[in-house]
Design an enzyme around this catalytic site. Structure first.
Site, PDB file in Angstrom:
ATOM      1  N   ASP A  18     -22.037 -10.011  10.782  1.00 54.43           N
ATOM      2  CA  ASP A  18     -21.924  -9.318   9.492  1.00 54.43           C
ATOM      3  C   ASP A  18     -20.464  -9.124   9.100  1.00 54.43           C
ATOM      4  OD1 ASP A  18     -24.791  -8.614   8.864  1.00 54.43           O
ATOM      5  OD2 ASP A  18     -24.600  -7.834  10.899  1.00 54.43           O
ATOM      6  N   ASP A  42     -14.563  -8.182  12.087  1.00 57.66           N
ATOM      7  CA  ASP A  42     -14.102  -7.538  10.852  1.00 57.66           C
ATOM      8  C   ASP A  42     -14.164  -6.014  10.960  1.00 57.66           C
ATOM      9  OD1 ASP A  42     -16.978  -7.488  10.788  1.00 57.66           O
ATOM     10  OD2 ASP A  42     -16.794  -6.857   8.699  1.00 57.66           O
ATOM     11  N   ASP A  63     -18.394 -12.619  15.294  1.00 58.17           N
ATOM     12  CA  ASP A  63     -19.229 -11.524  14.819  1.00 58.17           C
ATOM     13  C   ASP A  63     -20.036 -12.086  13.628  1.00 58.17           C
ATOM     14  OD1 ASP A  63     -20.092  -8.795  14.236  1.00 58.17           O
ATOM     15  OD2 ASP A  63     -18.691  -8.901  12.544  1.00 58.17           O
TER      16      ASP A  63
HETATM   17 MG    MG Z   1     -18.894  -7.272  11.401  1.00 55.22          MG
END
Ligand code: MG
Length: 214
Positions: free
Chosen positions: A8, A166, A6
């Site tokens: 960000d 995240d 991922d």
């Molecule tokens: Mg993320």
């Protein structure tokens, strides 16, 4: 293995800035979400999906130009505040690639945003040609489509992929894709309970990622 990152919050530390900008833009439209509430509702989702969620809450469409202004404000803040790489992630990628793993990026963000954020962190060049965006699929995270696209484009299958996420939406997407998912929870805003419930295995330090993958 193919390690699907991922963007960000995993590669670049953008979430505090982008969620502050999003919160301020929504506040101006009369939706009183502070930054933690904005993160809880929108973290890890595509812009299209975020707009749909906010409009459903408001009960009306956001005005013309809302997205363009939000993006301009957010990109300016990324540059002004020198948003950089998540600590330790560059070295972790080095170690994984040296061990023979392949890597790519699969983000809810668009390529223009990633060019700014990954570029600013010195990570665009090392992933160029292996960067996938939710704008390429019909359904963004938490649906599995983007991770499945990344695996297919990279010529592999879900059982040979590890996703590093995240956000809860991204963790749900990886699980739905049939992929193992490791959740970076080193940021202060990490929704630890939500990530575990979604099926993620949590870790707090990027330096430990190569060992976890093995
Ligand atoms: Mg993320």
């Amino acid at each position: 293995m193919l390690i699907i990152f991922d963007c960000d919050g995993v590669l670049v530390d953008t979430e505090p800035v982008s969620n502050r900008c999003f919160s301020e833009a929504l506040n101006r439209e009369g939706l009183a979400w502070d930054v933690p509430e904005t993160m809880r509702r929108l973290l890890g989702r595509s812009l299209k999906s975020c707009i749909a969620i906010a409009e459903a809450e408001l009960g009306r469409a956001l005005p013309p130009g809302f997205v363009d202004r939000l993006q301009a404000d957010t990109f300016a803040a990324f540059k002004r505040e020198r948003v950089g790489a998540v600590p330790g992630v560059g070295a972790a990628i080095d170690t994984l690639e040296a061990a023979g793993h392949r890597t790519c990026v699969a983000s809810s963000g668009d390529l223009g945003k990633m060019r700014i954020t990954l570029g600013g962190a010195g990570l665009w060049d090392r992933f160029e040609g292996r960067i996938f965006s939710a704008t390429q699929v019909e359904r963004g995270k938490p649906f599995p489509d983007l991770f499945l696209l990344a695996a297919r484009e990279m010529g592999t299958t879900p059982d040979l992929c590890v996703v590093v996420e995240d956000a809860v939406a991204g963790t749900q997407a990886a699980v739905a894709a049939g992929m193992r998912v490791l959740c970076y929870a080193g940021a202060p805003y990490a929704d630890r309970d939500g990530l575990v419930t979604a099926g993620g295995h949590l870790f707090d330090d990027m330096r430990t990622l190569p060992t976890l993958i093995g």
